[in-house]
Every structure is written in C-alpha cells, then in structure tokens.
Design a protein around this motif. Sequence first.
Motif, PDB file in Angstrom:
ATOM      1  N   LEU A 196      12.489  27.596  24.931  1.00  0.00           N
ATOM      2  CA  LEU A 196      11.558  27.905  23.847  1.00  0.00           C
ATOM      3  C   LEU A 196      12.213  28.814  22.813  1.00  0.00           C
ATOM      4  CD1 LEU A 196       8.248  28.442  25.853  1.00  0.00           C
ATOM      5  CD2 LEU A 196       8.693  26.632  24.170  1.00  0.00           C
ATOM      6  N   TRP A 197      12.993  29.793  23.293  1.00  0.00           N
ATOM      7  CA  TRP A 197      13.713  30.679  22.375  1.00  0.00           C
ATOM      8  C   TRP A 197      14.739  29.877  21.572  1.00  0.00           C
ATOM      9  CZ3 TRP A 197      19.056  31.746  22.763  1.00  0.00           C
ATOM     10  CH2 TRP A 197      19.531  32.685  21.832  1.00  0.00           C
ATOM     11  N   LEU A 198      15.435  28.962  22.244  1.00  0.00           N
ATOM     12  CA  LEU A 198      16.454  28.151  21.578  1.00  0.00           C
ATOM     13  C   LEU A 198      15.807  27.213  20.553  1.00  0.00           C
ATOM     14  CD1 LEU A 198      19.513  27.833  21.727  1.00  0.00           C
ATOM     15  CD2 LEU A 198      19.165  25.943  23.328  1.00  0.00           C
ATOM     16  N   VAL A 199      14.685  26.622  20.904  1.00  0.00           N
ATOM     17  CA  VAL A 199      13.974  25.738  19.983  1.00  0.00           C
ATOM     18  C   VAL A 199      13.546  26.496  18.738  1.00  0.00           C
ATOM     19  CG1 VAL A 199      11.826  24.439  19.651  1.00  0.00           C
ATOM     20  CG2 VAL A 199      13.200  24.078  21.708  1.00  0.00           C
ATOM     21  N   ASP A 208      12.390  21.253   7.344  1.00  0.00           N
ATOM     22  CA  ASP A 208      11.574  20.101   7.742  1.00  0.00           C
ATOM     23  C   ASP A 208      11.130  20.181   9.201  1.00  0.00           C
ATOM     24  OD1 ASP A 208      11.784  19.015   5.221  1.00  0.00           O
ATOM     25  OD2 ASP A 208      13.551  17.811   5.728  1.00  0.00           O
ATOM     26  N   PHE A 209      11.874  20.942  10.011  1.00  0.00           N
ATOM     27  CA  PHE A 209      11.552  21.033  11.434  1.00  0.00           C
ATOM     28  C   PHE A 209      11.114  22.446  11.849  1.00  0.00           C
ATOM     29  CE2 PHE A 209      14.533  17.488  11.061  1.00  0.00           C
ATOM     30  CZ  PHE A 209      13.832  16.495  11.732  1.00  0.00           C
ATOM     31  N   GLU A 210      10.955  23.321  10.873  1.00  0.00           N
ATOM     32  CA  GLU A 210      10.602  24.704  11.202  1.00  0.00           C
ATOM     33  C   GLU A 210       9.245  24.805  11.896  1.00  0.00           C
ATOM     34  OE1 GLU A 210      10.755  29.123   9.080  1.00  0.00           O
ATOM     35  OE2 GLU A 210      10.948  27.289   7.876  1.00  0.00           O
ATOM     36  N   TRP A 211       8.356  23.846  11.603  1.00  0.00           N
ATOM     37  CA  TRP A 211       7.021  23.869  12.202  1.00  0.00           C
ATOM     38  C   TRP A 211       7.071  23.754  13.720  1.00  0.00           C
ATOM     39  CZ3 TRP A 211       5.648  19.688  15.162  1.00  0.00           C
ATOM     40  CH2 TRP A 211       6.409  18.521  14.984  1.00  0.00           C
ATOM     41  N   ILE A 212       8.143  23.177  14.250  1.00  0.00           N
ATOM     42  CA  ILE A 212       8.246  23.016  15.702  1.00  0.00           C
ATOM     43  C   ILE A 212       8.258  24.383  16.395  1.00  0.00           C
ATOM     44  CG2 ILE A 212       9.698  22.140  17.578  1.00  0.00           C
ATOM     45  CD1 ILE A 212      10.691  19.985  15.682  1.00  0.00           C
ATOM     46  N   GLY A 213       8.864  25.362  15.744  1.00  0.00           N
ATOM     47  CA  GLY A 213       8.950  26.692  16.331  1.00  0.00           C
ATOM     48  C   GLY A 213       7.624  27.410  16.461  1.00  0.00           C
ATOM     49  N   ALA A 214       6.575  26.838  15.868  1.00  0.00           N
ATOM     50  CA  ALA A 214       5.258  27.476  15.941  1.00  0.00           C
ATOM     51  C   ALA A 214       4.713  27.530  17.363  1.00  0.00           C
ATOM     52  CB  ALA A 214       4.272  26.747  15.035  1.00  0.00           C
ATOM     53  N   VAL A 215       5.243  26.700  18.256  1.00  0.00           N
ATOM     54  CA  VAL A 215       4.762  26.689  19.641  1.00  0.00           C
ATOM     55  C   VAL A 215       5.588  27.609  20.536  1.00  0.00           C
ATOM     56  CG1 VAL A 215       3.905  24.338  19.398  1.00  0.00           C
ATOM     57  CG2 VAL A 215       6.218  24.708  20.285  1.00  0.00           C
ATOM     58  N   THR A 216       6.544  28.317  19.978  1.00  0.00           N
ATOM     59  CA  THR A 216       7.405  29.193  20.776  1.00  0.00           C
ATOM     60  C   THR A 216       6.974  30.641  20.629  1.00  0.00           C
ATOM     61  OG1 THR A 216       9.005  29.544  18.977  1.00  0.00           O
ATOM     62  CG2 THR A 216       9.327  27.614  20.381  1.00  0.00           C
ATOM     63  N   PRO A 217       6.926  31.403  21.719  1.00  0.00           N
ATOM     64  CA  PRO A 217       6.487  32.810  21.634  1.00  0.00           C
ATOM     65  C   PRO A 217       7.403  33.690  20.792  1.00  0.00           C
ATOM     66  CG  PRO A 217       7.255  32.260  23.855  1.00  0.00           C
ATOM     67  CD  PRO A 217       7.151  30.980  23.107  1.00  0.00           C
ATOM     68  N   SER A 218       8.706  33.402  20.785  1.00  0.00           N
ATOM     69  CA  SER A 218       9.635  34.238  20.021  1.00  0.00           C
ATOM     70  C   SER A 218       9.415  34.140  18.515  1.00  0.00           C
ATOM     71  CB  SER A 218      11.088  33.883  20.360  1.00  0.00           C
ATOM     72  OG  SER A 218      11.333  32.510  20.133  1.00  0.00           O
ATOM     73  N   ARG A 219       8.739  33.077  18.044  1.00  0.00           N
ATOM     74  CA  ARG A 219       8.452  32.931  16.621  1.00  0.00           C
ATOM     75  C   ARG A 219       7.524  34.058  16.145  1.00  0.00           C
ATOM     76  NH1 ARG A 219       8.601  28.773  12.905  1.00  0.00           N
ATOM     77  NH2 ARG A 219      10.605  28.422  13.968  1.00  0.00           N
TER      78      ARG A 219
END
Length: 260
Positions: A196-199, A208-219
């Motif tokens: 999740l941290w790596l994602v 274009d893919f930054e939204w994927i990080g919205a599901v990671t706690p480190s965001r």
Amino acid sequence: MTAILRLESRKRLRASIVLVVVFVLLSALYFSMFPSVEEEMEELADAFPDFFFELFGIEALHTIEGFIAAEIYSFFWVVLVAIYFAYVGAGMIAKDVRERKMDLTLSNPVSRESVVLQKVSALWVPLVVLNTAVPLVVYVGALVIGESFDPVSLAMVHLLSIPYLLVCAGIGLLVSVLVDRPRSARATAISLVFVLWLVDGVSRLDPDFEWIGAVTPSRYYDETAILVHEEYALADAGLLLVTFLVLVAVAALVFARRDI
C-alpha cells in the motif's frame, strides 16, 4: 475485566524500548552526518531524478527538517514502524488461536468483542513510548549539532502519525481474525502495508493514476509537509481514525462469528 489489557500492555513494553534504542542509533548517525553534507545537499539533490523525490516525498534536503523527514521519518517511521504495528496486529488473535490460548481465554466470562478491544487497546504502550521518546531524541539531537526544530511541528508529526499507525495495526488485526496461522497472518499484513505504501508512492508519479493512492493509508499522512511546511492535515488524520475504528469493528464482528 482488564486482565487481557494489562497482560498485553506488558508484552508490548520491551519491543517498544528496543525500537526506541534503534531510533537513537539511527538518529545519532544522521545527525552526525548533517553538518558535513548540508552544503552539498542541493548538488546531491540535482543528481537524482525528480521521480525519486516524488516517490519518497522528499524535499528541502538542505534544511534539518527536510533532511530528517527524508532520512528518518519517510522510511523508519512511515514504513518500518508501520510494519511493526501491522506485525503486532496480525499476531493478536491468530497466535492465541494457533497455540490454543484463546480457548482458555474464552473459557472465562469475557466476550470475544472484549478480547479484541483489550488487545487493540494495549497498543497504547508503543504509541506512548515511541511518540514520547522519539521526538525528544530528535529535538535534542538537533540542538547538539546547532540546529533546531519547531516544537509544534515536531509534536504534530508524531501526533498525526498515530491514526496512520493504528490503521496499519487494524489491517493486521483484520488479517489475524481471517488467517489461522500467525506466520501467514503476519507475512500477509506486512506485505499489505508495504505494498500500500509502494502503491501510494508510485501513483504520485503520474497524475492520471494518482487517484489510486486514495485507498492507501500513507496518502493521508505526510511527514514532510508537517515538518517542512507546517501543514497539519487534521481532516486526513480524522479519516484515518475512522478507518481504524471500522477495521476494529469488522475484525470484532468476524471473530465473534468465527468457529475456533
């Protein structure tokens, strides 16, 4: 009614002290390095590609705040300490079930939900020990080399990390009630937190893919923004706290309905 909490709290003390000792050694190393590399930091930063700094959230390396945020907090705190909390969470239920200790525990007048809540509550020990000792070490270390931290920012980088670390523990706890083998539960939880941290880091490299990080706690925890820019994302911390409570509630519900 609090016997499990007291027992679990005592078990967490030793590992917390070991982590503090490791942090003291790391801090001594990096603080001793900073005076000699401070003037070269801007040139060193230019030698690395931009994606490297975006991946790890690094900036202002020539300042003590940026240097310590990058060298200590961005890896030791956000990754290693988070992995520790995931590891602890993953062993809370699976270990006792595997060793048949849970049968003995549940033979007493205690509900399964109470078992989960008391075990999770024991996390107060590493949270208090680490978030008391580590900022003190960092603050004193900076003074020793003639630098200084804003005490409010330093306090906030630790205070706002608590919900993040709790979410990592919550991930481990949920895995712990789903996986029977403690080794498998711990490996799964550690892998999840790391991935999740790596994602989160990789998703920042492309808008274009930054939204994927919205599901990671480190965001939702940015140590560099706190130390360097004094930006305190209280809403993000609140969201992490709610996420932790949901993870605990789901874990308690699953454990209450589980056959052991």
